[in-house]
Design a protein around this motif. Structure first.
Motif, PDB file in Angstrom:
ATOM      1  N   LYS A 189      -9.204   0.856   2.402  1.00  0.00           N
ATOM      2  CA  LYS A 189      -8.877   2.021   1.588  1.00  0.00           C
ATOM      3  C   LYS A 189      -7.592   1.838   0.775  1.00  0.00           C
ATOM      4  O   LYS A 189      -7.321   2.596  -0.140  1.00  0.00           O
ATOM      5  CB  LYS A 189      -8.690   3.251   2.485  1.00  0.00           C
ATOM      6  N   ARG A 192      -2.175   0.292 -10.217  1.00  0.00           N
ATOM      7  CA  ARG A 192      -2.981   0.269  -8.997  1.00  0.00           C
ATOM      8  C   ARG A 192      -4.431   0.154  -9.428  1.00  0.00           C
ATOM      9  O   ARG A 192      -4.833   0.747 -10.428  1.00  0.00           O
ATOM     10  CB  ARG A 192      -2.809   1.563  -8.187  1.00  0.00           C
ATOM     11  N   PRO A 193      -5.221  -0.598  -8.674  1.00  0.00           N
ATOM     12  CA  PRO A 193      -6.645  -0.686  -9.018  1.00  0.00           C
ATOM     13  C   PRO A 193      -7.321   0.667  -8.783  1.00  0.00           C
ATOM     14  O   PRO A 193      -6.846   1.477  -7.992  1.00  0.00           O
ATOM     15  CB  PRO A 193      -7.184  -1.747  -8.060  1.00  0.00           C
ATOM     16  N   THR A 194      -8.415   0.903  -9.478  1.00  0.00           N
ATOM     17  CA  THR A 194      -9.133   2.169  -9.282  1.00  0.00           C
ATOM     18  C   THR A 194      -9.874   2.195  -7.960  1.00  0.00           C
ATOM     19  O   THR A 194     -10.102   3.255  -7.389  1.00  0.00           O
ATOM     20  CB  THR A 194     -10.128   2.420 -10.435  1.00  0.00           C
ATOM     21  N   GLU A 195     -10.236   0.996  -7.464  1.00  0.00           N
ATOM     22  CA  GLU A 195     -10.903   0.901  -6.171  1.00  0.00           C
ATOM     23  C   GLU A 195     -10.173  -0.106  -5.299  1.00  0.00           C
ATOM     24  O   GLU A 195      -9.668  -1.116  -5.795  1.00  0.00           O
ATOM     25  CB  GLU A 195     -12.360   0.449  -6.349  1.00  0.00           C
ATOM     26  N   ALA A 196     -10.147   0.175  -4.013  1.00  0.00           N
ATOM     27  CA  ALA A 196      -9.475  -0.723  -3.067  1.00  0.00           C
ATOM     28  C   ALA A 196     -10.274  -2.019  -2.939  1.00  0.00           C
ATOM     29  O   ALA A 196     -11.486  -1.971  -2.714  1.00  0.00           O
ATOM     30  CB  ALA A 196      -9.345  -0.051  -1.712  1.00  0.00           C
ATOM     31  N   PRO A 197      -9.598  -3.180  -3.079  1.00  0.00           N
ATOM     32  CA  PRO A 197     -10.302  -4.448  -2.922  1.00  0.00           C
ATOM     33  C   PRO A 197     -10.817  -4.655  -1.499  1.00  0.00           C
ATOM     34  O   PRO A 197     -11.857  -5.267  -1.290  1.00  0.00           O
ATOM     35  CB  PRO A 197      -9.268  -5.505  -3.292  1.00  0.00           C
ATOM     36  N   LEU A 253      -4.826   0.874  -1.804  1.00  0.00           N
ATOM     37  CA  LEU A 253      -4.742   0.469  -3.206  1.00  0.00           C
ATOM     38  C   LEU A 253      -3.433  -0.298  -3.400  1.00  0.00           C
ATOM     39  O   LEU A 253      -2.358   0.293  -3.410  1.00  0.00           O
ATOM     40  CB  LEU A 253      -4.750   1.694  -4.128  1.00  0.00           C
ATOM     41  N   SER A 296       0.840  -1.200   0.000  1.00  0.00           N
ATOM     42  CA  SER A 296       0.000   0.000   0.000  1.00  0.00           C
ATOM     43  C   SER A 296       0.873   1.247   0.000  1.00  0.00           C
ATOM     44  O   SER A 296       2.080   1.184   0.243  1.00  0.00           O
ATOM     45  CB  SER A 296      -0.885   0.014   1.251  1.00  0.00           C
TER      46      SER A 296
END
Length: 152
Positions: free
Chosen positions: A94, A86-91, A96, A56
């Motif tokens: 918060k 990095r993904p656009t949304e956190a899996p 990424l 992160s």
């Protein structure tokens, strides 16, 4: 105590010698990384990602000794340049998770070779036993300053 009785004697201060060595190391690393369009912080980030994929922003900032805000700016730049994804949304939560791209790995390989050359030069006047001793001493210093309970 210094010669005039005030402060510490910089000629015998281990703390001052460590700071001087750290500064010299950073300067030497910046010199070899500059032609690669790389900074020490940028290199540190890529190296951390190679060793800890999915780290992160906060983990990378701690590992590279910078603020989370500085790391976020750097990661945005590295992402724009195609060196990390990095993904656009956190899996989860918060964070990424960041990963190196193939281009990022190639860039890191060049930088690692340059940094390795600095380390070889830095240690060239030391025997293997002296290097081992210095490494153990530095680890002991870090542990003592952090208050680690599991010191050797």
């Amino acid at each position: 105590m210094s010669r005039d009785g005030v402060g510490i004697d910089l000629e015998t201060s281990i703390g001052y010698a460590l700071k001087e060595a750290s500064s010299a190391l950073r300067t030497a690393m910046e010199e070899v990384l500059r032609p690669l369009d790389m900074t020490v912080t940028r290199y540190s980030c890529l190296e951390l990602l190679a060793q800890r994929p999915g780290s992160s922003n906060s983990e990378l900032a701690r590992g590279a000794f910078v603020t989370r805000q500085s790391m976020n700016v750097l990661l945005q730049t590295l992402e724009r340049e195609g060196l990390v994804t990095r993904p656009t949304e956190a899996p989860v939560g918060k964070a990424l998770p960041t990963r190196l791209t193939a281009r990022g790995r190639r860039s890191l390989e060049q930088a690692t070779a340059a940094v390795r050359s600095v380390e070889v030069r830095m240690l060239s006047g030391m025997t293997a036993a002296e290097r081992d001793s210095a490494f153990r001493s530095l680890q002991s210093i870090v542990q003592a300053l952090r208050g680690d309970e599991n010191r050797a």
